[in-house]
Design an enzyme around this catalytic site. Structure first.
Site, PDB file in Angstrom:
ATOM      1  NE  ARG A 199      39.611  35.824  42.333  1.00 47.42           N
ATOM      2  CZ  ARG A 199      38.468  35.148  42.341  1.00 47.42           C
ATOM      3  NH1 ARG A 199      37.743  35.093  43.459  1.00 47.42           N
ATOM      4  NH2 ARG A 199      38.038  34.529  41.259  1.00 47.42           N
ATOM      5  CE  LYS A 224      39.400  39.452  39.103  1.00 46.48           C
ATOM      6  NZ  LYS A 224      40.670  38.814  38.671  1.00 46.48           N
ATOM      7  CG  HIS A 279      47.102  35.600  41.781  1.00 48.86           C
ATOM      8  ND1 HIS A 279      45.941  35.861  42.489  1.00 48.86           N
ATOM      9  CD2 HIS A 279      46.692  34.993  40.637  1.00 48.86           C
ATOM     10  CE1 HIS A 279      44.894  35.455  41.804  1.00 48.86           C
ATOM     11  NE2 HIS A 279      45.318  34.913  40.671  1.00 48.86           N
ATOM     12  NE  ARG A 282      41.890  32.334  42.522  1.00 37.86           N
ATOM     13  CZ  ARG A 282      40.694  31.940  42.965  1.00 37.86           C
ATOM     14  NH1 ARG A 282      40.539  31.625  44.242  1.00 37.86           N
ATOM     15  NH2 ARG A 282      39.659  31.859  42.157  1.00 37.86           N
ATOM     16  CG  HIS A 305      38.192  29.282  39.199  1.00 35.02           C
ATOM     17  ND1 HIS A 305      38.899  28.632  40.184  1.00 35.02           N
ATOM     18  CD2 HIS A 305      39.017  30.240  38.717  1.00 35.02           C
ATOM     19  CE1 HIS A 305      40.105  29.157  40.272  1.00 35.02           C
ATOM     20  NE2 HIS A 305      40.203  30.139  39.404  1.00 35.02           N
ATOM     21  CE1 TYR A 314      44.404  31.708  39.844  1.00 38.19           C
ATOM     22  CE2 TYR A 314      43.072  31.700  37.849  1.00 38.19           C
ATOM     23  CZ  TYR A 314      43.732  32.390  38.840  1.00 38.19           C
ATOM     24  OH  TYR A 314      43.724  33.763  38.835  1.00 38.19           O
TER      25      TYR A 314
END
Length: 331
Positions: A199, A224, A279, A282, A305, A314
């Site tokens: 990220r 995150k 983004h 990613r 994840h 994603y």
């Protein structure tokens, strides 16, 4: 006539406090009255314990001010939550008593926000602040009889995940733009994003002392989702890092997050590339990992994840590359 008009426009603001005299002040300017009320309620919230404020006198905005002092600072997304708290404090519902708010009030809020082009995920995040406030008020502040009206409404649907990937020679065009502008740091950030699926915040938090060139691993101590993560580095990722440094210690990229986004947008606009966000890199990197043949478990180790469902959001594989595998007998 002028005197009568002036008198009719006087706004009286009154702040009622349990066990203390009311604060009363008159204004001619509505904005000044609102500012004085907000500042006065903040002072009350700061010096008064929530569990000592009678439930019947606690407004949403006062409760949110206390919540912002007690709970928000410890959160990773504190800045975003504070922004949402301020939005609620300006909203008409902020002046309502906490105990009087009903599900229909928040349903109306959802309708208004959606009409204002706010996305379903944005509205859900707005509601989450108040929903959590009610939980805190009931469990931490001793307001056991307080219901949670946000739990009783139909929340907006979240839009389907983005599927935008780099197309054609977009990667080369963007990197060329960075070179034209001599934005070598931003070119390195983009290159590393495509090789690691990090990220934006993770890329900018990279420290030289956490990069092991021999083991080909970059350690992210704080991500995150709150966990640390070791990210394997490809030969291209190592080359990007060696081109930037290396140094014994310190931050790899001394760039403000907003600047990364602005430079990326500028490069896209200059090269006529539409619908692409930073983004999305990613998404691109994650999809490339699968196209290289990495397993689901291996990709989760790289991207961090928490669930397979989030990882798959994603992942947008190119059917043409899958078709080539079928021709080679690899699938």
């Amino acid at each position: 006539m002028q005197v009568a008009d002036a008198i009719s426009k006087i706004i009286q603001v009154r702040i009622q406090m349990s066990g203390q005299p009311d604060l009363v002040r008159n204004f001619h300017d509505p904005r000044a009255a609102s500012d004085w009320l907000m500042n006065g309620e903040r002072r009350v919230a700061t010096r008064t314990r929530p569990d000592s404020v009678p439930l019947e006198t606690l407004t949403l905005r006062v409760a949110l001010q206390r919540y912002s002092l007690e709970k928000t600072p410890s959160k990773k997304g504190a800045a975003n939550e504070l922004r949402r708290i301020k939005m609620w404090q300006r909203h008409p519902l902020g002046f309502r008593l906490l105990k009087d708010l009903r599900p229909v009030d928040f349903s109306t809020f959802c309708t208004e926000r959606s009409a204002g082009k706010a996305s379903g995920s944005t509205v859900r995040l707005d509601l989450a602040v108040v929903q959590n406030l009610y939980v805190v008020a009931r469990l931490d502040w001793g307001m056991e009889g307080l219901g949670n009206p946000v739990l009783e409404i139909r929340k907006p649907k979240v839009a389907r995940g983005r599927t935008r990937r780099l197309q054609g020679n977009e990667e080369e065009r963007l990197l060329a733009r960075y070179r034209e502008r001599r934005n070598h740091t931003h070119a390195a950030i983009m290159g590393l994003a495509l090789e690691t699926a990090m990220r934006r915040g993770e890329l900018l938090s990279l420290q030289w002392e956490n990069i092991n060139f021999e083991a080909r691993v970059a350690r992210l101590p704080d991500t995150k989702n709150g966990d640390s993560r070791d990210v394997p580095l490809s030969p291209r990722a190592l080359a990007v890092l060696r081109d930037v440094g290396p140094k014994p210690s310190g931050q790899v990229f001394s760039v403000h997050p907003d600047n990364v986004t602005l430079r990326f947008r500028e490069a896209c606009k200059a090269k006529g590339i539409e619908g692409l966000r930073f983004h999305d890199l990613r998404h691109e990197a994650t999809s490339r990992f699968f196209e290289k043949g990495l397993s689901l478990t291996e990709v989760r180790v790289i991207t961090g994840h928490k669930t397979v469902q989030m990882l798959l959001r994603y992942t947008h594989l190119d059917p043409r590359k899958i078709a080539l595998k079928l021709d080679d007998g690899k699938a």
